[in-house]
Design a protein around this motif. Structure first.
Motif, PDB file in Angstrom:
ATOM      1  N   ALA A 180      35.535  53.673  25.942  1.00 39.95           N
ATOM      2  CA  ALA A 180      36.307  53.059  24.855  1.00 39.95           C
ATOM      3  C   ALA A 180      35.430  52.696  23.665  1.00 39.95           C
ATOM      4  O   ALA A 180      35.909  52.080  22.719  1.00 39.95           O
ATOM      5  CB  ALA A 180      37.025  51.811  25.368  1.00 39.95           C
ATOM      6  N   GLY A 181      34.148  53.056  23.710  1.00 43.55           N
ATOM      7  CA  GLY A 181      33.240  52.772  22.614  1.00 43.55           C
ATOM      8  C   GLY A 181      32.607  51.400  22.661  1.00 43.55           C
ATOM      9  O   GLY A 181      32.004  50.961  21.680  1.00 43.55           O
ATOM     10  N   ARG A 205      50.455  51.953  37.574  1.00 48.89           N
ATOM     11  CA  ARG A 205      50.152  50.520  37.520  1.00 48.89           C
ATOM     12  C   ARG A 205      49.511  50.145  36.189  1.00 48.89           C
ATOM     13  O   ARG A 205      48.574  50.788  35.743  1.00 48.89           O
ATOM     14  CB  ARG A 205      49.213  50.144  38.660  1.00 48.89           C
ATOM     15  CG  ARG A 205      48.905  48.650  38.691  1.00 48.89           C
ATOM     16  CD  ARG A 205      48.042  48.334  39.904  1.00 48.89           C
ATOM     17  NE  ARG A 205      47.847  46.911  40.009  1.00 48.89           N
ATOM     18  CZ  ARG A 205      46.832  46.268  39.455  1.00 48.89           C
ATOM     19  NH1 ARG A 205      45.949  46.920  38.758  1.00 48.89           N
ATOM     20  NH2 ARG A 205      46.711  44.956  39.620  1.00 48.89           N
ATOM     21  N   GLN A 206      50.020  49.127  35.533  1.00 49.45           N
ATOM     22  CA  GLN A 206      49.436  48.599  34.313  1.00 49.45           C
ATOM     23  C   GLN A 206      48.753  47.268  34.621  1.00 49.45           C
ATOM     24  O   GLN A 206      49.384  46.332  35.086  1.00 49.45           O
ATOM     25  CB  GLN A 206      50.521  48.384  33.246  1.00 49.45           C
ATOM     26  CG  GLN A 206      51.240  49.649  32.838  1.00 49.45           C
ATOM     27  CD  GLN A 206      50.302  50.610  32.135  1.00 49.45           C
ATOM     28  OE1 GLN A 206      49.415  50.181  31.404  1.00 49.45           O
ATOM     29  NE2 GLN A 206      50.492  51.892  32.365  1.00 49.45           N
ATOM     30  N   ARG A 207      47.463  47.177  34.357  1.00 52.07           N
ATOM     31  CA  ARG A 207      46.693  45.983  34.684  1.00 52.07           C
ATOM     32  C   ARG A 207      46.578  45.123  33.436  1.00 52.07           C
ATOM     33  O   ARG A 207      45.840  45.465  32.517  1.00 52.07           O
ATOM     34  CB  ARG A 207      45.315  46.372  35.209  1.00 52.07           C
ATOM     35  CG  ARG A 207      45.388  47.274  36.424  1.00 52.07           C
ATOM     36  CD  ARG A 207      44.025  47.864  36.725  1.00 52.07           C
ATOM     37  NE  ARG A 207      44.099  48.782  37.826  1.00 52.07           N
ATOM     38  CZ  ARG A 207      44.467  50.054  37.720  1.00 52.07           C
ATOM     39  NH1 ARG A 207      44.809  50.537  36.550  1.00 52.07           N
ATOM     40  NH2 ARG A 207      44.523  50.840  38.772  1.00 52.07           N
ATOM     41  N   GLY A 208      47.289  44.030  33.393  1.00 53.73           N
ATOM     42  CA  GLY A 208      47.259  43.163  32.233  1.00 53.73           C
ATOM     43  C   GLY A 208      46.246  42.047  32.393  1.00 53.73           C
ATOM     44  O   GLY A 208      45.949  41.589  33.506  1.00 53.73           O
ATOM     45  N   LEU A 209      45.729  41.579  31.254  1.00 52.24           N
ATOM     46  CA  LEU A 209      44.738  40.502  31.289  1.00 52.24           C
ATOM     47  C   LEU A 209      45.347  39.216  31.837  1.00 52.24           C
ATOM     48  O   LEU A 209      44.716  38.516  32.630  1.00 52.24           O
ATOM     49  CB  LEU A 209      44.191  40.276  29.869  1.00 52.24           C
ATOM     50  CG  LEU A 209      43.195  39.134  29.712  1.00 52.24           C
ATOM     51  CD1 LEU A 209      41.951  39.382  30.552  1.00 52.24           C
ATOM     52  CD2 LEU A 209      42.828  38.967  28.236  1.00 52.24           C
ATOM     53  N   SER A 210      46.570  38.897  31.429  1.00 48.92           N
ATOM     54  CA  SER A 210      47.201  37.661  31.892  1.00 48.92           C
ATOM     55  C   SER A 210      47.335  37.637  33.409  1.00 48.92           C
ATOM     56  O   SER A 210      47.009  36.642  34.070  1.00 48.92           O
ATOM     57  CB  SER A 210      48.577  37.505  31.236  1.00 48.92           C
ATOM     58  OG  SER A 210      49.229  36.353  31.713  1.00 48.92           O
ATOM     59  N   GLY A 211      47.806  38.742  33.971  1.00 47.99           N
ATOM     60  CA  GLY A 211      47.949  38.802  35.427  1.00 47.99           C
ATOM     61  C   GLY A 211      46.619  38.689  36.145  1.00 47.99           C
ATOM     62  O   GLY A 211      46.517  38.037  37.192  1.00 47.99           O
ATOM     63  N   VAL A 257      37.836  41.437  34.002  1.00 52.89           N
ATOM     64  CA  VAL A 257      38.015  40.142  34.667  1.00 52.89           C
ATOM     65  C   VAL A 257      38.030  40.324  36.176  1.00 52.89           C
ATOM     66  O   VAL A 257      37.381  39.572  36.924  1.00 52.89           O
ATOM     67  CB  VAL A 257      39.312  39.464  34.182  1.00 52.89           C
ATOM     68  CG1 VAL A 257      39.668  38.277  35.080  1.00 52.89           C
ATOM     69  CG2 VAL A 257      39.170  39.007  32.748  1.00 52.89           C
ATOM     70  N   ARG A 258      38.755  41.315  36.647  1.00 53.60           N
ATOM     71  CA  ARG A 258      38.833  41.558  38.094  1.00 53.60           C
ATOM     72  C   ARG A 258      37.453  41.826  38.678  1.00 53.60           C
ATOM     73  O   ARG A 258      37.075  41.248  39.696  1.00 53.60           O
ATOM     74  CB  ARG A 258      39.767  42.736  38.362  1.00 53.60           C
ATOM     75  CG  ARG A 258      39.837  43.159  39.817  1.00 53.60           C
ATOM     76  CD  ARG A 258      40.769  44.339  39.994  1.00 53.60           C
ATOM     77  NE  ARG A 258      42.158  43.919  39.873  1.00 53.60           N
ATOM     78  CZ  ARG A 258      42.919  43.559  40.908  1.00 53.60           C
ATOM     79  NH1 ARG A 258      42.400  43.555  42.132  1.00 53.60           N
ATOM     80  NH2 ARG A 258      44.157  43.199  40.735  1.00 53.60           N
ATOM     81  N   GLU A 259      36.691  42.697  38.022  1.00 57.43           N
ATOM     82  CA  GLU A 259      35.373  43.037  38.553  1.00 57.43           C
ATOM     83  C   GLU A 259      34.416  41.859  38.481  1.00 57.43           C
ATOM     84  O   GLU A 259      33.676  41.579  39.418  1.00 57.43           O
ATOM     85  CB  GLU A 259      34.800  44.234  37.783  1.00 57.43           C
ATOM     86  CG  GLU A 259      33.429  44.676  38.246  1.00 57.43           C
ATOM     87  CD  GLU A 259      33.414  45.036  39.716  1.00 57.43           C
ATOM     88  OE1 GLU A 259      32.424  44.708  40.396  1.00 57.43           O
ATOM     89  OE2 GLU A 259      34.416  45.623  40.200  1.00 57.43           O
ATOM     90  N   GLY A 260      34.439  41.144  37.335  1.00 53.10           N
ATOM     91  CA  GLY A 260      33.534  40.014  37.189  1.00 53.10           C
ATOM     92  C   GLY A 260      33.817  38.902  38.183  1.00 53.10           C
ATOM     93  O   GLY A 260      32.900  38.339  38.790  1.00 53.10           O
ATOM     94  N   ASP A 298      43.962  45.093  26.428  1.00 60.37           N
ATOM     95  CA  ASP A 298      44.466  44.156  27.434  1.00 60.37           C
ATOM     96  C   ASP A 298      44.225  44.693  28.832  1.00 60.37           C
ATOM     97  O   ASP A 298      43.767  43.977  29.730  1.00 60.37           O
ATOM     98  CB  ASP A 298      45.963  43.919  27.197  1.00 60.37           C
ATOM     99  CG  ASP A 298      46.513  42.831  28.091  1.00 60.37           C
ATOM    100  OD1 ASP A 298      46.338  41.640  27.751  1.00 60.37           O
ATOM    101  OD2 ASP A 298      47.108  43.172  29.140  1.00 60.37           O
ATOM    102  N   GLU A 299      44.507  45.974  29.022  1.00 57.99           N
ATOM    103  CA  GLU A 299      44.297  46.598  30.335  1.00 57.99           C
ATOM    104  C   GLU A 299      42.820  46.671  30.686  1.00 57.99           C
ATOM    105  O   GLU A 299      42.412  46.359  31.811  1.00 57.99           O
ATOM    106  CB  GLU A 299      44.901  48.001  30.328  1.00 57.99           C
ATOM    107  CG  GLU A 299      44.720  48.761  31.635  1.00 57.99           C
ATOM    108  CD  GLU A 299      45.319  50.150  31.566  1.00 57.99           C
ATOM    109  OE1 GLU A 299      44.985  50.968  32.428  1.00 57.99           O
ATOM    110  OE2 GLU A 299      46.124  50.412  30.647  1.00 57.99           O
TER     111      GLU A 299
END
Length: 386
Positions: free
Chosen positions: A352-353, A252-258, A295-298, A288-289
């Motif tokens: 990711a730093g 699964r790729q989680r995109g920001l737009s989705g 976004v999902r968590e927030g 983006d991922e």
């Protein structure tokens, strides 16, 4: 020349195979023909032959018992130490008593020292056997050339089998390290799956609960919108099932737009007005991922805890970093704990730093995620509001 097979202490595990050690012994003991020939040919006769034969049989039995005694490499048990001591005394005693071909017996003890003892003790034991052979050869007036060859064999075979022992120990440690790496990788993967499922199901189930409550109220009032909400619940549940399956299989790729689209739908169902601002160039796939997860968590936290009427999501991208800001006007302290969702998000961002900060403000709560990037090219910038 005396030779002893490297199979003497063979095996594949931390505790070597006794069968392989026994096979190695059977090859190595062939070179006991030197003292045996002295008895068979009559060079040693009478009582000397009887005592020599009995002593040689006892030496072979003790040597086999020593080699097969329970132990790991370099870690002898008390029984092994006792057997080593008795076998050494017997071997050196026979060499002193009969000389000649019996000087081969200390060589076998050097091999056992090299394989069974710790490095310092191995070196001491091998040198002691070399010195013993040299002194016995001088006392027995043995051929100096033959004595020198035997001393050389004691030293070289002792060093050789110390190297074999060290190699075996390195192999064992390497296998243990590989097993530990595999265990840690499996543990990390389980943690990742648990974290991903929490993020996925927390968002989807929160939306299902909200829509179910709304559908219940609409049904009580006889509104036709109840049917539409129930269909939305079914759609969200099916999508959650697909996402869980995709997450478990790793595709699964989680995109920001989705995620922004999902956030709008979820917040509207909760009665929260959403404003989205995007500034800067398009995000690279990795960012983006990652920001999609943020976004999902927030948004999940806003729905669960904030009871907000307004929510703002702002995503900016500049030459050094990407920044996500989620602010609401709800209860400022409601999400101020260290829940597993924010903890999981923080772990991802730090890997990711980047950095994550979350806390109340005078009129709500703010989640701020900043992730740096370097050396990437992006399409032309877009600015707008959704």
């Amino acid at each position: 020349m005396i030779r002893v097979s490297a199979l003497t202490f063979g095996g594949t595990g931390e505790r070597p195979s006794r069968l392989r050690r026994l096979l190695g012994i059977s090859i190595g003991l062939v070179y006991l023909c030197f003292p045996v020939l002295e008895i068979v040919t009559g060079e040693l006769s009478g009582a000397g032959a009887v005592w020599g034969g009995a002593g040689l049989a006892a030496f072979v039995a003790l040597y086999i018992a020593t080699v097969l005694s329970p132990r790991n490499f370099g870690d002898p048990t008390r029984l092994t130490y006792w057997l080593l001591g008795v076998t050494t005394l017997l071997g050196v005693g026979l060499a002193v008593a009969f000389g000649g071909g019996w000087l081969t017996l200390p060589i076998y003890m050097a091999v056992v020292y090299g394989m069974a003892l710790r490095p310092r003790l191995s070196v001491i034991g091998v040198l002691a056997m070399g010195l013993a052979v040299a002194l016995i050869g001088l006392l027995e007036e043995n051929d100096p050339g033959a004595t020198l060859v035997l001393v050389f064999q004691v030293i070289t075979l002792g060093v050789l089998f110390m190297g074999v022992r060290n190699t075996r120990m390195l192999v064992v440690r390497l296998r243990q390290a590989q097993e530990e790496v595999a265990r840690l990788a499996a543990s990390e993967e389980r943690l990742r799956i648990a974290r991903d499922l929490h993020d996925l199901l927390g968002h989807s189930l929160s939306l299902i609960v909200l829509k179910s409550e709304l559908a219940g109220r609409l049904a009580e009032s006889g509104s036709e919108r109840a049917v539409a909400e129930i269909r939305d619940i079914e759609s969200v549940a099916r999508q959650a099932l697909v996402e869980v399956r995709d997450t478990v299989t790793g595709y699964r790729q989680r995109g920001l737009s989705g995620e922004l689209d999902g956030a709008r739908a979820a917040l509207e169902a909760a009665g929260t007005r959403l404003t989205i601002r995007l500034a800067g160039p398009s995000l690279p796939e990795e960012l983006d991922e990652l920001l999609g997860w943020a976004v999902r968590e927030g948004v999940t936290n806003v729905i669960r805890h904030a009871r907000a009427t307004r929510c703002e999501i702002e995503v900016t991208m500049d030459e050094t970093a990407a920044t996500l800001k989620i602010a609401d006007d709800g209860r400022g302290t409601a999400t101020d704990g260290q829940g597993s969702g924010l903890t999981g998000l923080t772990e991802r961002v730090r890997a990711a730093g980047g950095t994550v900060s979350a806390g109340p403000r005078p009129s709500g709560f703010v989640l701020l995620v900043t992730v740096p990037h370097t050396g990437l090219l992006y399409p032309p910038a877009k600015e707008g509001s959704r």
